[in-house]
Each structure stands twice: as structure tokens, then as C-alpha cells.
Design a protein around this motif. Structure first.
Motif, short mmCIF file in Angstrom:
data_model
loop_
_atom_site.label_atom_id
_atom_site.label_comp_id
_atom_site.label_asym_id
_atom_site.label_seq_id
_atom_site.Cartn_x
_atom_site.Cartn_y
_atom_site.Cartn_z
N ARG A 10 52.55 48.31 17.95
CA ARG A 10 53.48 49.21 18.73
C ARG A 10 54.01 50.20 17.89
N VAL A 11 54.46 51.38 18.62
CA VAL A 11 54.96 52.45 17.84
C VAL A 11 56.10 53.10 18.64
N SER A 12 57.25 53.78 17.94
CA SER A 12 58.25 54.26 18.66
C SER A 12 58.10 55.49 19.44
N ASN A 13 57.10 56.30 19.28
CA ASN A 13 56.60 57.53 19.96
C ASN A 13 55.31 57.45 20.12
N ILE A 14 54.98 57.49 21.82
CA ILE A 14 53.52 57.46 21.74
C ILE A 14 52.76 58.86 21.35
N GLU A 15 53.26 59.82 21.45
CA GLU A 15 52.50 61.12 21.11
C GLU A 15 52.25 61.13 19.73
N GLU A 16 53.22 60.98 18.95
CA GLU A 16 53.04 60.79 17.45
C GLU A 16 52.00 59.69 17.16
N GLY A 17 52.01 58.39 18.00
CA GLY A 17 51.27 57.06 17.59
C GLY A 17 49.83 57.49 17.90
N HIS A 18 49.73 58.25 19.33
CA HIS A 18 48.18 58.69 19.81
C HIS A 18 47.84 59.54 18.59
N LYS A 19 48.39 60.54 18.17
CA LYS A 19 47.95 61.51 17.33
C LYS A 19 47.52 60.73 15.94
#
Length: 134
Positions: A10-19
Motif C-alpha cells: 500500500r502507498v499513500s499516493n498512487i502516482e508517486e507509488g506507481h513511479k
């Protein structure tokens, strides 16, 4: 019969996690089924899901097999600014390994076979390819 698997972080920000995970895995996602969720097939039938949501503590580590743990560590220090992690080994264990954290606290690790012939056999078996092309 178990024939496939997925694991999720799990990540709090999907855009940052995706990258971040795209850089970690060194390829674009294989599947983006909906907003807040991306997936990579790491090897046939083995999927990593990155989902936006409530962070979980104490999970992992998710360990990924690599052919050059020192090289991957240096790449991630440079590209993702992770902290330098220690690489461990023990005489009775056929791999060396190390663990680090993503920006959301998920524990991720690498391992590398010490016996390169065994590593080549594993790669061929899992990917069904000539490992010299991997």
C-alpha cells in the motif's frame, strides 16, 4: 493446487507509488485495472500489486531475486535515493540478501544466488527461456 500468486503493498499516493515501483522493477506496469491500483507480473504467474490506501506496518519483506545485488543496490541508491542497505550472507544459506524500505514503510528486499549455475537453472525453469538472453 496453487498455480499463481499476488502480493500487495500500500502507498499513500498512487502516482508517486506507481513511479517509485516502476523504477524499482525497471519496467512499466502490466495492468492498471482502475484508479489507485497498478500491477506488475514479475515472473510468469507472480504479480505485485501497488494499491493506494491505508498503509500497513510490519509487512514483508517482499524479496526479489536479482542477478547482481550490489549493482541493483547502487542503482536504487542513485535512482530512488534509498538508504544503503547491508548485504548479508551465511555459510549454510545459498543466497546473499538485503532489505530496504520504500517511502511508505513497506519492507522490500533483494536476494542473489551465490552459485551462478544454480541461478541460471532457476531462471531457465521459471521463465522457460535461455537465461543468456535474460
Amino acid at each position: 493446487m496453487i498455480f499463481e500468486m499476488t502480493t500487495q503493498v500500500r502507498v499513500s499516493n498512487i502516482e508517486e507509488g506507481h513511479k517509485w515501483y516502476e523504477t524499482l522493477i525497471n519496467k512499466h506496469p502490466d495492468f492498471i485495472p482502475h484508479k489507485g491500483f497498478v500491477e506488475w507480473e514479475l515472473i510468469p504467474g507472480c504479480w505485485l500489486q501497488v494499491a493506494e490506501g491505508e498503509l500497513t506496518e510490519g509487512n514483508g519483506p517482499l524479496r526479489l531475486g536479482v542477478t547482481d545485488i550490489e549493482g541493483e543496490r547502487e542503482r536504487l541508491i542513485k535512482e530512488l535515493t534509498i538508504e544503503r542497505f547491508e548485504i548479508h550472507s551465511r555459510p549454510e544459506v545459498p543466497v546473499k540478501w538485503g532489505t530496504f524500505r520504500d517511502p511508505w514503510g513497506n519492507r522490500i528486499g533483494f536476494f542473489e544466488y551465490l552459485d551462478k549455475k544454480e541461478e541460471e537453472t532457476q531462471i531457465k525453469s521459471i521463465l522457460g527461456t535461455d537465461s543468456s538472453r535474460v
